[in-house]
Design an enzyme around this catalytic site. Structure first.
Site, PDB file in Angstrom:
ATOM      1  N   LYS A  10       0.787  -1.012  -0.127  1.00 51.56           N
ATOM      2  CA  LYS A  10      -0.107  -0.027   0.010  1.00 51.56           C
ATOM      3  C   LYS A  10       0.864   1.116  -0.048  1.00 51.56           C
ATOM      4  O   LYS A  10       1.913   1.468   0.316  1.00 51.56           O
ATOM      5  CB  LYS A  10      -0.862   0.230   1.151  1.00 51.56           C
ATOM      6  CG  LYS A  10      -0.533   0.021   2.557  1.00 51.56           C
ATOM      7  CD  LYS A  10       0.145   1.605   2.899  1.00 51.56           C
ATOM      8  CE  LYS A  10       0.864   1.374   4.327  1.00 51.56           C
ATOM      9  NZ  LYS A  10       1.684   2.713   4.689  1.00 51.56           N
ATOM     10  N   ALA A  97       9.530  -0.690   5.068  1.00 53.61           N
ATOM     11  CA  ALA A  97       9.811   0.399   3.961  1.00 53.61           C
ATOM     12  C   ALA A  97       8.444   1.565   3.918  1.00 53.61           C
ATOM     13  O   ALA A  97       8.297   2.350   3.131  1.00 53.61           O
ATOM     14  CB  ALA A  97       9.861  -0.310   2.740  1.00 53.61           C
ATOM     15  N   GLY A 101       3.857  -4.115   4.054  1.00 50.31           N
ATOM     16  CA  GLY A 101       4.364  -5.417   3.640  1.00 50.31           C
ATOM     17  C   GLY A 101       3.883  -6.284   4.930  1.00 50.31           C
ATOM     18  O   GLY A 101       3.046  -7.595   4.702  1.00 50.31           O
ATOM     19  N   GLY A 102       4.120  -6.082   5.957  1.00 50.06           N
ATOM     20  CA  GLY A 102       3.911  -7.019   7.247  1.00 50.06           C
ATOM     21  C   GLY A 102       2.672  -6.969   7.540  1.00 50.06           C
ATOM     22  O   GLY A 102       1.842  -8.110   7.789  1.00 50.06           O
ATOM     23  N   ASP A 136      -2.455  -0.947  10.813  1.00 47.96           N
ATOM     24  CA  ASP A 136      -2.671  -1.069   9.175  1.00 47.96           C
ATOM     25  C   ASP A 136      -3.278  -2.343   8.790  1.00 47.96           C
ATOM     26  O   ASP A 136      -3.764  -2.585   7.582  1.00 47.96           O
ATOM     27  CB  ASP A 136      -1.443  -0.758   8.528  1.00 47.96           C
ATOM     28  CG  ASP A 136      -0.756   0.562   8.453  1.00 47.96           C
ATOM     29  OD1 ASP A 136      -1.808   1.435   8.992  1.00 47.96           O
ATOM     30  OD2 ASP A 136       0.277   0.804   8.204  1.00 47.96           O
TER      31      ASP A 136
END
Length: 283
Positions: A10, A97, A101-102, A136
């Site tokens: 995202k 980043a 991702g996690g 998130d």
């Protein structure tokens, strides 16, 4: 049975810190959108209760310190699941980043477990689980374009036909979200017009969207890592419509109206940073 779930990255088109809540969390107002840079989570059942984890990334811890493992353990404990699970995580999204991702991996794991063990969990039940893993993760359960409020648990999908090419640039270093949030001073932090951004997105107004985009965390992260500003400047010089840090950084993304322009920005950045990706919005 083997279940495979895609976990897209995202970016934050807008991120505003509204203030500090009484419970210690920050009140957020954000607009996120998925991009077609994906991890894949592959799950299969084990008979003996073990959680077996493997990944193509040597940087992923193989225990409770990664969000995929947390998701499995949480579901097993919450619903009394005695079976085990083997997890294979195929990583493409850079780690630490600002690309979620996690969180996306954890959300994909929750979706996969819901199928694997036929739990028939409602959207609300999945969101409750997701928020226990990270702020998130509730958004990442569905992805697309959405406004996120509260501590991250309030997710409103935004129907839009906006499309754009996106160039992602990840410098060599990572950034700890926890460290950046510790330095927020709500009285002095830069504010972002999320309402204006939301209105532009709903109206499919690309120019209006560009004018309203922003990230309240940029000043804090760029002060620690000035190289991020150099990435932004170079992307704009190469023809990007906008260049903005996503999340708490350090990745910077550029929006480009055409693939030709995106190629120009991407080529200009390849000698500047090693990790450069050309992707599309998944709104």
């Amino acid at each position: 049975m083997e279940i495979m779930e895609k976990a897209p990255a995202k970016i934050n088109l807008g991120l505003d810190i509204m203030g500090k809540r009484l419970d210690g969390y920050h009140e957020l107002s954000m607009i996120m959108v998925s991009v077609d840079l994906n991890d894949y989570v592959i799950l299969s059942e084990l008979p003996d209760g073990r959680i077996e984890f493997e990944s193509n990334s040597h940087r992923m811890p193989h225990n409770h310190k990664n969000d995929v493992y947390k998701a499995v353990r949480l579901v097993k404990e919450r619903y009394g699941i005695t079976a085990g699970v083997k997890i294979r995580l195929e990583k493409t999204i850079p780690i630490c980043a600002g690309l979620g991702g996690g969180s996306s991996d954890a959300a994909a794991t929750l979706r996969a477990l819901n199928q694997l063990w036929d739990l028939r969990l409602s959207k609300e039940e999945l969101i409750d689980l997701a928020f226990e893993i990270g702020s998130d993760v509730p958004y990442c359960l569905e992805g697309g374009c959405a406004w996120i409020g509260g501590k991250g648990e309030v997710v409103e999908l935004l129907p839009t036909k906006l499309s754009s090419w996106v160039v992602l640039v990840k410098p060599k270093f990572g950034v700890s979200t926890r460290t950046i949030f510790k330095e927020i001073e709500p009285e002095t932090i830069s504010r972002v017009d999320i309402d204006g951004l939301k209105a532009a997105i709903l109206a499919d107004d690309y120019e209006g969207m560009l004018a309203s985009m922003g990230n309240s965390l940029e000043d804090i992260t760029i002060k620690k890592r000035p190289f991020i500003q150099k990435i932004k400047d170079k992307m704009l010089e190469a023809g990007a419509d906008v260049a903005l840090m996503t999340g708490s950084g350090p990745t910077v993304f550029a929006l480009c109206p055409t693939e030709k322009r995106a190629n120009r920005v991407m080529n200009s950045m390849k000698g500047f940073c090693q990790e450069v990706y050309k992707v599309r919005l998944l709104s």
